[in-house]
Design a protein around this motif. Structure first.
Motif, PDB file in Angstrom:
ATOM      1  N   THR A 117       0.821  -1.219   0.000  1.00 37.49           N
ATOM      2  CA  THR A 117       0.000   0.000   0.000  1.00 37.49           C
ATOM      3  C   THR A 117       0.850   1.262   0.000  1.00 37.49           C
ATOM      4  OG1 THR A 117      -0.108  -0.015   2.418  1.00 37.49           O
ATOM      5  CG2 THR A 117      -1.899  -1.130   1.230  1.00 37.49           C
ATOM      6  N   ALA A 118       2.133   1.135   0.380  1.00 37.62           N
ATOM      7  CA  ALA A 118       3.033   2.290   0.395  1.00 37.62           C
ATOM      8  C   ALA A 118       4.379   1.852  -0.157  1.00 37.62           C
ATOM      9  CB  ALA A 118       3.193   2.835   1.811  1.00 37.62           C
ATOM     10  N   LEU A 119       4.857   2.583  -1.174  1.00 36.56           N
ATOM     11  CA  LEU A 119       6.093   2.200  -1.857  1.00 36.56           C
ATOM     12  C   LEU A 119       6.982   3.421  -2.044  1.00 36.56           C
ATOM     13  CD1 LEU A 119       7.612  -0.107  -3.305  1.00 36.56           C
ATOM     14  CD2 LEU A 119       6.374   0.512  -5.397  1.00 36.56           C
ATOM     15  N   ASP A 120       8.239   3.330  -1.603  1.00 30.95           N
ATOM     16  CA  ASP A 120       9.219   4.408  -1.777  1.00 30.95           C
ATOM     17  C   ASP A 120      10.327   3.908  -2.698  1.00 30.95           C
ATOM     18  OD1 ASP A 120      11.315   6.284  -1.541  1.00 30.95           O
ATOM     19  OD2 ASP A 120      10.673   6.845   0.484  1.00 30.95           O
ATOM     20  N   LEU A 121      10.417   4.541  -3.872  1.00 31.80           N
ATOM     21  CA  LEU A 121      11.441   4.183  -4.856  1.00 31.80           C
ATOM     22  C   LEU A 121      12.367   5.373  -5.113  1.00 31.80           C
ATOM     23  CD1 LEU A 121       9.185   2.210  -7.376  1.00 31.80           C
ATOM     24  CD2 LEU A 121      10.768   1.258  -5.695  1.00 31.80           C
ATOM     25  N   SER A 157       0.301   5.278  -1.098  1.00 36.76           N
ATOM     26  CA  SER A 157       1.452   6.193  -1.001  1.00 36.76           C
ATOM     27  C   SER A 157       2.527   5.757  -1.987  1.00 36.76           C
ATOM     28  CB  SER A 157       2.017   6.180   0.423  1.00 36.76           C
ATOM     29  OG  SER A 157       3.221   6.911   0.487  1.00 36.76           O
ATOM     30  N   LEU A 158       2.982   6.712  -2.800  1.00 37.71           N
ATOM     31  CA  LEU A 158       4.031   6.426  -3.779  1.00 37.71           C
ATOM     32  C   LEU A 158       5.061   7.548  -3.761  1.00 37.71           C
ATOM     33  CD1 LEU A 158       5.159   4.709  -6.107  1.00 37.71           C
ATOM     34  CD2 LEU A 158       3.735   6.071  -7.677  1.00 37.71           C
ATOM     35  N   VAL A 159       6.320   7.198  -3.522  1.00 38.39           N
ATOM     36  CA  VAL A 159       7.406   8.177  -3.507  1.00 38.39           C
ATOM     37  C   VAL A 159       8.337   7.875  -4.681  1.00 38.39           C
ATOM     38  CG1 VAL A 159       9.358   9.114  -2.220  1.00 38.39           C
ATOM     39  CG2 VAL A 159       7.273   8.456  -0.999  1.00 38.39           C
ATOM     40  N   LEU A 160       8.453   8.846  -5.595  1.00 41.61           N
ATOM     41  CA  LEU A 160       9.339   8.718  -6.756  1.00 41.61           C
ATOM     42  C   LEU A 160      10.343   9.868  -6.762  1.00 41.61           C
ATOM     43  CD1 LEU A 160       6.698   7.756  -9.498  1.00 41.61           C
ATOM     44  CD2 LEU A 160       8.209   6.232  -8.220  1.00 41.61           C
ATOM     45  N   TYR A 161      10.888  10.168  -5.590  1.00 44.00           N
ATOM     46  CA  TYR A 161      11.873  11.250  -5.460  1.00 44.00           C
ATOM     47  C   TYR A 161      13.101  10.936  -6.309  1.00 44.00           C
ATOM     48  CZ  TYR A 161      15.577  14.026  -3.197  1.00 44.00           C
ATOM     49  OH  TYR A 161      16.648  14.872  -2.951  1.00 44.00           O
ATOM     50  N   ASN A 162      13.514  11.919  -7.105  1.00 41.73           N
ATOM     51  CA  ASN A 162      14.684  11.792  -7.979  1.00 41.73           C
ATOM     52  C   ASN A 162      14.558  10.664  -9.000  1.00 41.73           C
ATOM     53  OD1 ASN A 162      16.221  13.976  -7.284  1.00 41.73           O
ATOM     54  ND2 ASN A 162      17.641  12.874  -5.968  1.00 41.73           N
ATOM     55  N   VAL A 163      13.342  10.268  -9.287  1.00 39.51           N
ATOM     56  CA  VAL A 163      13.110   9.301 -10.363  1.00 39.51           C
ATOM     57  C   VAL A 163      12.856  10.089 -11.642  1.00 39.51           C
ATOM     58  CG1 VAL A 163      11.535   7.536 -11.256  1.00 39.51           C
ATOM     59  CG2 VAL A 163      12.221   7.507  -8.843  1.00 39.51           C
TER      60      VAL A 163
END
Length: 782
Positions: A209-213, A233-239
């Motif tokens: 349900t929450a993924l940080d890539l 929740s999805l984190v695509l910081y610096n992707v």
């Protein structure tokens, strides 16, 4: 009570006590000194989790805390210990530590920057697959690689294999899979190595349900749609974003938190257009948190300033100065606009915004980005530094707590240490002092000392030393007294230290040994304090320079030798007298230098066993000549006379030299004393009169008796409220009465003794200060 000054809970205090005293509380020393849990102990998960997580905090933030080699082995048996939620960080954590707890039913495991972990730990992870709900592998750059070419395997006796060798990337581990991690909901794979294909690694997971890539190179994003209905929740910081990635994100219609932010706008092909932002808001109806920091925003996203709704800044979407956000049904809880132009508009429909427009936005940025984005936290702390330095910090408690947290979290990050220590200097200065609790200021001292310990780099050292100058010394530093002295002496060790750091460090050393108990001075002396100061003096002599470092070094020696015979002995053993003579010759006109040197020699002269070393024709001639000095008022003459008074007190039988004659020196002492103004204000601070009082009831050296009586009269008449009670308390009045009874006492000495007694009597009747002002606290005595 100050805000933020709440005491630690009993649970916290007990946990720290147990960790500092494992052998006296929960454990015993087993075979080969291995730490073992006592057989009669059973600890529930609340206590075990607290023990492990507090242990990690102490290891990283308290240099006095000794790590235990077999600590994690204490939690190997789930029948006596239960672990459920564990947070481990930095290189300190080894493969064997995880293996030790592999039988535990972990629900949460957070591993952050654990670069010493190799693929051996992937095997251990698999043992948690049936219970794990939350997993973080952020920055564990070596965990997908074998160490030393070892295959992915773990046996009971492989415990010590290669443990002292940092994980070196040998070969990518291809056998690991998230197959069977059916309960895993939250997964952070930030900074996953480029060699590892995220899609194939993640494919077996069904319930995420929450993924940080963060910082992960994606070959495609379509695989994310397998969690279309679940992902919140999805984190695509610096992707690297593209139309394909954005298109995939738009299919994740149940997202509540979306992070598409970047570290900076440099080298970015993707532009965050008004159209993209609009469609994100329109399609992702459940969003409560959005971060688009670091993106190039096209100008047509924002309303011209003259068209913005008038009045106070509003969070209502209909008034939004950012056109796409007018589509929101309700204000966002969080909106990341750091390093974008959007943060500067008036109306932003969010309750918490990161940016650089004002203090609130900057503090929000530090709070949001500290743990996983030190590069952004560093920039935000730098902006806070400017706010505290140029403007005024209105949220002082929050600002200090955030900077302290950042410095603790990133003890090994130089950029955070530089900016954080600089910000602390301004946040702890006099302007903000009244708003800070004792506990908060102690936290500041701890992280400052951590920084000094970790970095020998000039900027960090200077910032840390300057910050310590904002504290009351030695009082506020006493709880870390030995540690701070050791760190300062270490700074002063190099022969060619940065001049400004040297000056600040010597100033701090001087302040730390002023007005402290003798056992503190003895301890600091054993650390090499005396030798360090004399080395600095030697260096300045070679450079023919008399500056603040030279003067502070002599002042520090004056303070540390006060009523501390061992330190006086060290001074003599380390060529102190030779340096004294060289300084007199090289700098004949430096009054403050002369005063500090003579004050120190007064301390040496008070030690009976050391006085014979001063009784040479050369030294006695120098002291006699200094009796006529007018330097610094009467101070140099007074101190020279004090040195000679203690020497005379040993009697004519020890005076073995022919020249100068004892009588002639005593005559010069009488002349000097009679030339002094008894109402002189003093650059000296006595805590005890004992060394002076011992010169009173004797007839072997009337001039010594007279010097002591003059000193007492000067102090009790100029500073009655401080020195009358001290003299009465130490029995000085009865000793003065004996002076009056002695036939050997000179008439002028008796007259002065009567005046001292009269002054004390008057003070007892009317104990009000009659002379305004305080003596300068340059040197300490007694």
């Amino acid at each position: 009570m100050f805000t933020g000054d709440d005491p630690d809970s009993l649970m916290t205090l007990a946990t720290v006590f147990c960790l500092r005293n494992l052998r006296k509380t929960m454990c015993y020393q087993g075979f080969r000194n291995k730490l073992c849990m006592r057989a009669d102990i059973f600890l529930p998960s609340e206590i075990c989790d607290k023990l492990v997580n507090t242990y990690m905090e102490l290891v990283h933030t308290d240099s006095n805390f000794e790590p235990e080699e077999s600590f994690f082995q204490l939690f190997s048996d789930p029948r006596s210990t239960r672990l459920t939620r564990v947070q481990l960080r930095e290189d300190f954590v080894r493969d064997r530590d995880l293996e030790a707890i592999r039988k535990q039913d972990l629900i949460e495991l957070h591993l952050t920057y654990c670069n010493s972990l190799s693929s051996r730990s992937l095997k251990t992870l698999s043992s948690f697959r049936e219970t794990l709900v939350s997993l973080c592998l952020f920055g564990c750059s070596n965990i997908f690689y074998r160490k030393g070419g070892a295959p992915l395997a773990c046996t009971e006796d492989s415990e010590d294999e290669d443990e002292d060798v940092p994980a070196a990337r040998q070969a990518l581990e291809t056998d690991f899979s998230f197959q069977g991690f059916n309960r895993l909901r939250l997964l952070n794979l930030g900074q996953l190595p480029d060699d590892v294909e995220a899609e194939s690694l993640l494919r077996p997971l069904r319930s995420v349900t929450a993924l940080d890539l963060s910082n992960v190179r994606l070959q495609g994003a379509a695989f994310l749609t397998q969690w279309r209905e679940r992902l919140a929740s999805l984190v695509l910081y610096n992707v690297d974003l593209s139309e394909e990635v954005v298109g995939t994100v738009l299919e994740l219609v149940n997202l509540r938190h979306l992070d598409l932010s970047r570290e900076s706008r440099r080298n970015v092909k993707f532009k965050m257009t008004r159209k993209i932002l609009t469609v994100l808001v329109q399609r992702l109806l459940h969003l409560v948190s959005l971060d688009i920091s670091g993106h190039i925003m096209l100008d047509n996203c924002t309303m011209p300033h003259f068209e913005e709704a008038v009045g106070r800044p509003s969070t209502e979407p209909c008034k939004s100065s950012i056109y796409p956000l007018q589509e929101l049904k309700r204000p966002l809880q969080f909106l990341g606009l750091y390093d974008t132009t959007l943060c500067n508009v008036t109306h932003i429909p969010a309750y918490k915004v990161t940016g650089s427009k004002n203090e609130d936005q900057v503090l929000n940025a530090i709070e949001a980005y500290t743990e996983f984005r030190p590069e952004l936290a560093h920039k935000a702390i730098n902006q806070l530094f400017d706010i505290a330095r140029i403007q005024h910090c209105s949220q002082l408690l929050r600002a200090l707590q955030l900077v302290i947290a950042a410095l603790k979290c990133h003890k090994y990050d130089k950029s955070i240490q530089v900016t954080g220590s600089a910000a602390l200097f301004y946040l702890t200065n006099t302007e903000y002092r009244s708003d800070q609790s004792v506990r908060l200021r102690r936290d500041v001292i701890q992280v400052v000392l951590n920084g000094m310990e970790q970095y020998q780099e000039v900027t960090v050292q200077r910032n840390c030393c300057l910050t310590l100058c904002n504290f009351s010394i030695p009082e506020e530093l006493e709880f870390q007294y030995s540690r701070v002295n050791q760190l300062l002496l270490k700074i002063l060790e190099p022969a060619r230290q940065d001049e400004s750091i040297q000056r600040i460090a010597v100033h701090l050393c001087n302040a730390l040994v002023c007005q402290v108990d003798n056992h503190h001075k003895e301890a600091v002396g054993k650390m090499g304090f005396v030798k360090t100061m004399l080395n600095l003096i030697q260096k300045k002599l070679q450079d023919r320079t008399c500056d603040q470092v030279m003067e502070f070094s002599w002042s520090a020696l004056w303070n540390i030798t006060d009523e501390t015979p061992d330190n006086c002995q060290m001074f003599l053993n380390c060529r102190g007298m030779s340096l004294f003579l060289e300084c007199l010759e090289e700098f004949p006109d430096k009054q403050e230098l002369h005063r500090n040197m003579l004050g120190l020699l007064g301390n040496v002269a008070e030690v009976k066993s050391l006085r014979p070393q001063l009784l040479t024709p050369q030294f006695i001639t120098v002291f006699s000549n200094l009796l006529e000095s007018k330097a610094d008022g009467i101070e140099v003459s007074y101190n020279a006379c004090g040195v000679l008074s203690h020497i005379m007190f040993d009697g004519p039988q020890v005076w073995s030299m022919e020249e100068p004659r004892r009588d002639a020196v005593m005559d010069r002492m009488w002349d000097a004393i009679q030339s002094w103004d008894v109402s002189s204000r003093r650059n000296i601070n006595y805590r005890s009169f004992e060394p002076i009082l011992r010169l009173l009831p004797q007839g072997i050296a009337p001039v010594s008796q007279h010097w002591a009586t003059w000193a007492l009269y000067n102090l009790v008449s100029v500073y009655p409220s401080k020195y009358c009670p001290l003299l009465i308390k130490e029995g000085g009045v009865s000793l003065l009465e004996k002076v009056l009874e002695l036939d050997s006492s000179q008439p002028e000495t008796k007259e002065m003794a009567r005046k001292v007694m009269e002054q004390c009597e008057n003070f007892k009747e009317d104990p009000m200060e009659t002379n305004s002002g305080q003596e300068a606290n340059y040197g300490q005595r007694g």
